[in-house]
Design a protein around this motif. Sequence first.
Motif, PDB file in Angstrom:
ATOM      1  N   ARG A  31     134.346   1.858  -9.454  1.00 12.25           N
ATOM      2  CA  ARG A  31     135.438   2.025  -8.484  1.00 12.25           C
ATOM      3  C   ARG A  31     136.592   1.105  -8.920  1.00 12.25           C
ATOM      4  O   ARG A  31     136.601  -0.076  -8.611  1.00 12.25           O
ATOM      5  N   PHE A  32     137.532   1.686  -9.639  1.00  8.59           N
ATOM      6  CA  PHE A  32     138.606   0.905 -10.241  1.00  8.59           C
ATOM      7  C   PHE A  32     139.904   0.945  -9.442  1.00  8.59           C
ATOM      8  O   PHE A  32     140.904   0.383  -9.879  1.00  8.59           O
ATOM      9  N   GLY A  33     139.901   1.602  -8.278  1.00  7.57           N
ATOM     10  CA  GLY A  33     141.127   1.706  -7.485  1.00  7.57           C
ATOM     11  C   GLY A  33     141.627   3.129  -7.440  1.00  7.57           C
ATOM     12  O   GLY A  33     140.840   4.082  -7.517  1.00  7.57           O
ATOM     13  N   THR A  34     142.939   3.288  -7.334  1.00  8.27           N
ATOM     14  CA  THR A  34     143.509   4.625  -7.146  1.00  8.27           C
ATOM     15  C   THR A  34     143.206   5.547  -8.328  1.00  8.27           C
ATOM     16  O   THR A  34     143.064   6.755  -8.148  1.00  8.27           O
ATOM     17  N   LYS A  35     143.081   5.004  -9.532  1.00  9.84           N
ATOM     18  CA  LYS A  35     142.864   5.872 -10.693  1.00  9.84           C
ATOM     19  C   LYS A  35     141.460   6.475 -10.714  1.00  9.84           C
ATOM     20  O   LYS A  35     141.217   7.460 -11.416  1.00  9.84           O
ATOM     21  N   SER A  36     140.547   5.897  -9.922  1.00  8.48           N
ATOM     22  CA  SER A  36     139.198   6.458  -9.862  1.00  8.48           C
ATOM     23  C   SER A  36     138.898   7.082  -8.505  1.00  8.48           C
ATOM     24  O   SER A  36     137.788   7.524  -8.256  1.00  8.48           O
ATOM     25  N   GLY A  37     139.888   7.079  -7.623  1.00  8.46           N
ATOM     26  CA  GLY A  37     139.701   7.673  -6.299  1.00  8.46           C
ATOM     27  C   GLY A  37     139.179   6.723  -5.253  1.00  8.46           C
ATOM     28  O   GLY A  37     138.805   7.143  -4.169  1.00  8.46           O
ATOM     29  N   GLY A  38     139.168   5.449  -5.543  1.00 13.07           N
ATOM     30  CA  GLY A  38     138.736   4.496  -4.525  1.00 13.07           C
ATOM     31  C   GLY A  38     138.453   3.133  -5.112  1.00 13.07           C
ATOM     32  O   GLY A  38     138.045   3.008  -6.269  1.00 13.07           O
ATOM     33  N   GLY A  39     138.693   2.109  -4.316  1.00 14.16           N
ATOM     34  CA  GLY A  39     138.416   0.734  -4.680  1.00 14.16           C
ATOM     35  C   GLY A  39     138.179  -0.020  -3.393  1.00 14.16           C
ATOM     36  O   GLY A  39     137.287   0.305  -2.616  1.00 14.16           O
ATOM     37  N   TYR A  40     139.010  -1.023  -3.132  1.00 18.43           N
ATOM     38  CA  TYR A  40     138.925  -1.705  -1.843  1.00 18.43           C
ATOM     39  C   TYR A  40     139.345  -0.763  -0.715  1.00 18.43           C
ATOM     40  O   TYR A  40     138.786  -0.784   0.377  1.00 18.43           O
ATOM     41  N   LEU A  41     140.347   0.049  -0.980  1.00 16.14           N
ATOM     42  CA  LEU A  41     140.826   1.013  -0.002  1.00 16.14           C
ATOM     43  C   LEU A  41     140.421   2.410  -0.453  1.00 16.14           C
ATOM     44  O   LEU A  41     140.432   2.714  -1.648  1.00 16.14           O
ATOM     45  N   ASP A  42     140.089   3.253   0.497  1.00 19.08           N
ATOM     46  CA  ASP A  42     139.673   4.623   0.152  1.00 19.08           C
ATOM     47  C   ASP A  42     140.900   5.523   0.079  1.00 19.08           C
ATOM     48  O   ASP A  42     141.253   6.206   1.041  1.00 19.08           O
ATOM     49  N   ILE A  43     141.561   5.489  -1.071  1.00 22.25           N
ATOM     50  CA  ILE A  43     142.728   6.333  -1.309  1.00 22.25           C
ATOM     51  C   ILE A  43     142.299   7.434  -2.269  1.00 22.25           C
ATOM     52  O   ILE A  43     142.041   7.164  -3.450  1.00 22.25           O
ATOM     53  N   PRO A  44     142.182   8.672  -1.803  1.00 24.47           N
ATOM     54  CA  PRO A  44     141.713   9.756  -2.683  1.00 24.47           C
ATOM     55  C   PRO A  44     142.618   9.917  -3.902  1.00 24.47           C
ATOM     56  O   PRO A  44     143.833   9.687  -3.830  1.00 24.47           O
ATOM     57  N   ALA A  45     142.033  10.341  -5.001  1.00 25.02           N
ATOM     58  CA  ALA A  45     142.796  10.491  -6.243  1.00 25.02           C
ATOM     59  C   ALA A  45     143.970  11.451  -6.065  1.00 25.02           C
ATOM     60  O   ALA A  45     145.035  11.246  -6.656  1.00 25.02           O
ATOM     61  N   HIS A  46     143.813  12.497  -5.231  1.00 22.91           N
ATOM     62  CA  HIS A  46     144.891  13.469  -5.087  1.00 22.91           C
ATOM     63  C   HIS A  46     146.087  12.912  -4.315  1.00 22.91           C
ATOM     64  O   HIS A  46     147.154  13.527  -4.296  1.00 22.91           O
ATOM     65  N   ARG A  47     145.907  11.741  -3.694  1.00 28.86           N
ATOM     66  CA  ARG A  47     147.036  11.104  -2.994  1.00 28.86           C
ATOM     67  C   ARG A  47     147.737  10.070  -3.868  1.00 28.86           C
ATOM     68  O   ARG A  47     148.742   9.495  -3.473  1.00 28.86           O
ATOM     69  N   ALA A  48     147.221   9.829  -5.054  1.00 28.22           N
ATOM     70  CA  ALA A  48     147.759   8.774  -5.904  1.00 28.22           C
ATOM     71  C   ALA A  48     149.217   9.026  -6.277  1.00 28.22           C
ATOM     72  O   ALA A  48     150.040   8.110  -6.277  1.00 28.22           O
ATOM     73  N   SER A  49     149.561  10.271  -6.603  1.00 26.12           N
ATOM     74  CA  SER A  49     150.939  10.559  -7.014  1.00 26.12           C
ATOM     75  C   SER A  49     151.915  10.332  -5.866  1.00 26.12           C
ATOM     76  O   SER A  49     153.022   9.817  -6.072  1.00 26.12           O
ATOM     77  N   ALA A  50     151.526  10.686  -4.638  1.00 21.84           N
ATOM     78  CA  ALA A  50     152.386  10.447  -3.476  1.00 21.84           C
ATOM     79  C   ALA A  50     152.550   8.959  -3.218  1.00 21.84           C
ATOM     80  O   ALA A  50     153.633   8.492  -2.835  1.00 21.84           O
ATOM     81  N   LEU A  51     151.479   8.197  -3.449  1.00 23.37           N
ATOM     82  CA  LEU A  51     151.543   6.745  -3.273  1.00 23.37           C
ATOM     83  C   LEU A  51     152.492   6.124  -4.293  1.00 23.37           C
ATOM     84  O   LEU A  51     153.315   5.270  -3.946  1.00 23.37           O
ATOM     85  N   VAL A  52     152.393   6.560  -5.530  1.00 22.44           N
ATOM     86  CA  VAL A  52     153.285   6.037  -6.569  1.00 22.44           C
ATOM     87  C   VAL A  52     154.738   6.383  -6.259  1.00 22.44           C
ATOM     88  O   VAL A  52     155.647   5.561  -6.435  1.00 22.44           O
ATOM     89  N   GLU A  53     154.968   7.597  -5.790  1.00 26.25           N
ATOM     90  CA  GLU A  53     156.336   8.000  -5.430  1.00 26.25           C
ATOM     91  C   GLU A  53     156.878   7.120  -4.310  1.00 26.25           C
ATOM     92  O   GLU A  53     158.029   6.668  -4.355  1.00 26.25           O
ATOM     93  N   TYR A  54     156.054   6.884  -3.291  1.00 22.61           N
ATOM     94  CA  TYR A  54     156.472   6.006  -2.190  1.00 22.61           C
ATOM     95  C   TYR A  54     156.751   4.603  -2.713  1.00 22.61           C
ATOM     96  O   TYR A  54     157.757   3.982  -2.365  1.00 22.61           O
ATOM     97  N   ARG A  55     155.839   4.085  -3.536  1.00 20.22           N
ATOM     98  CA  ARG A  55     156.010   2.740  -4.086  1.00 20.22           C
ATOM     99  C   ARG A  55     157.334   2.602  -4.831  1.00 20.22           C
ATOM    100  O   ARG A  55     158.101   1.667  -4.602  1.00 20.22           O
TER     101      ARG A  55
END
Length: 315
Positions: free
Chosen positions: A271-295
Motif C-alpha cells: 500500500r504505497f498511497g494513491t498510486k496503489s489505490g490506498g495508503g493511510y487514506l483510502d483514496i481509490p486509484a480512479h480518483r487519483a487524477s482528480a486529486l492531482v488536478e485539485y492539488r
Amino acid sequence: MKKIAVVGSGYMGGGIAQVLALSGAQVLIADVSAEVAERNAARLQDEAAQFEKEGLFAAGAADLIAANLRAAPSIEEAVADADFIEEAVPERLDIKHDALRRISAACPAASIIGSNTSTILISELATAVVGPERFLGVHFSNPAPFIPGVEIIAHAGTAEQAIARAEEFVAGTGKLPARVSDATGFVLNRLQYALFHEASQIVEEGIATADDVDLVVRTTFGFRLPFFGPFAIADMAGLDVYAMCYASLQTRWPERFATPRSLQQHVDAGRFGTKSGGGYLDIPAHRASALVEYRNRAYVEMSALLERLGPPPVE
C-alpha cells in the motif's frame, strides 16, 4: 446552546467570545474583576469595528457583537444561566483549577464546560470540576476569529453526549471540530513544537539561518498544508518513497528518524498511497487524477493569493 459564558476575556478568551457572539449566541464575559471585563468588552467592540472596516469581518458584524456580547460583574453571574461555558484563563494549573471550581459550583448542572487549555491534560483539570462528565477541552487557536480548527478533547470520564454537543456547538459557529484524545500536547502543539524543535536544531547547527528556514517551510511543504495534512501528502508522494527517505535520514539519526511502524506496515503490504489505490487514506486509484488536478489548481491559487497579499511585514 445559545447562552454562553467565557471566563477569561484576554486575547484568546476575547477572540473566542467574538466568534460565539457572531454565531448568534448571547455571550457574557467575566474576568478577575468587573472592571477588567468591562474594559475588555469595550476593546472587543473596537476590534470588531476595525475588523469590519478592514473587510476581515462581514458587514454588520460589529453591530451583531454589540448586541450579543456583554461583560458580567463576576464569574458566578456570568455562568449562572449558561448552556455552555468556555474557560480561557491563563495557562497555569492553579489558576485554572480555581476558575473551574467557581464555574462548576455556580453554573446549572446541565451546562457543558470547556477549557481552552493548549498544554494541560484535561484529566488534571477535571479534578476541580463538579460533574466532570460534562467537562472537556475545547481548544481554539490564535487568532480565534480567523483560525478555523478547534480541538475537542475528552478525558476518560467525559460523557459521549457532552462531546457530541460540544462538536455540534463548535460546528455551529462555522469552525471545524476535530476529536482528539487527552494526551500531552494533544495534536496541534505536539506537531507544532516538534517542527519548531527540528527547525531550531537546524539553525543551531549552522545549516541555515532562521530566515531561510522560514522561507523553505512556507514555500515548500508548508505551502501544501492549507490543503492537505501529513497523511494525504505522504500518500501522494508515495509511502515507498517515504520509507527510502527515512532510511537515508537514519544514516545520521537512526533513532530520531526511525521508520514509523505504520509506514513500514503499509509498504510491506504494497500500500504505497494513491498510486496503489490506498495508503493511510483510502483514496481509490480512479480518483487519483482528480486529486492531482485539485492539488495543482490549489497551489496555483495559493501562489496568486500570496502575490496579491505581498510579502509579510517580517521580511
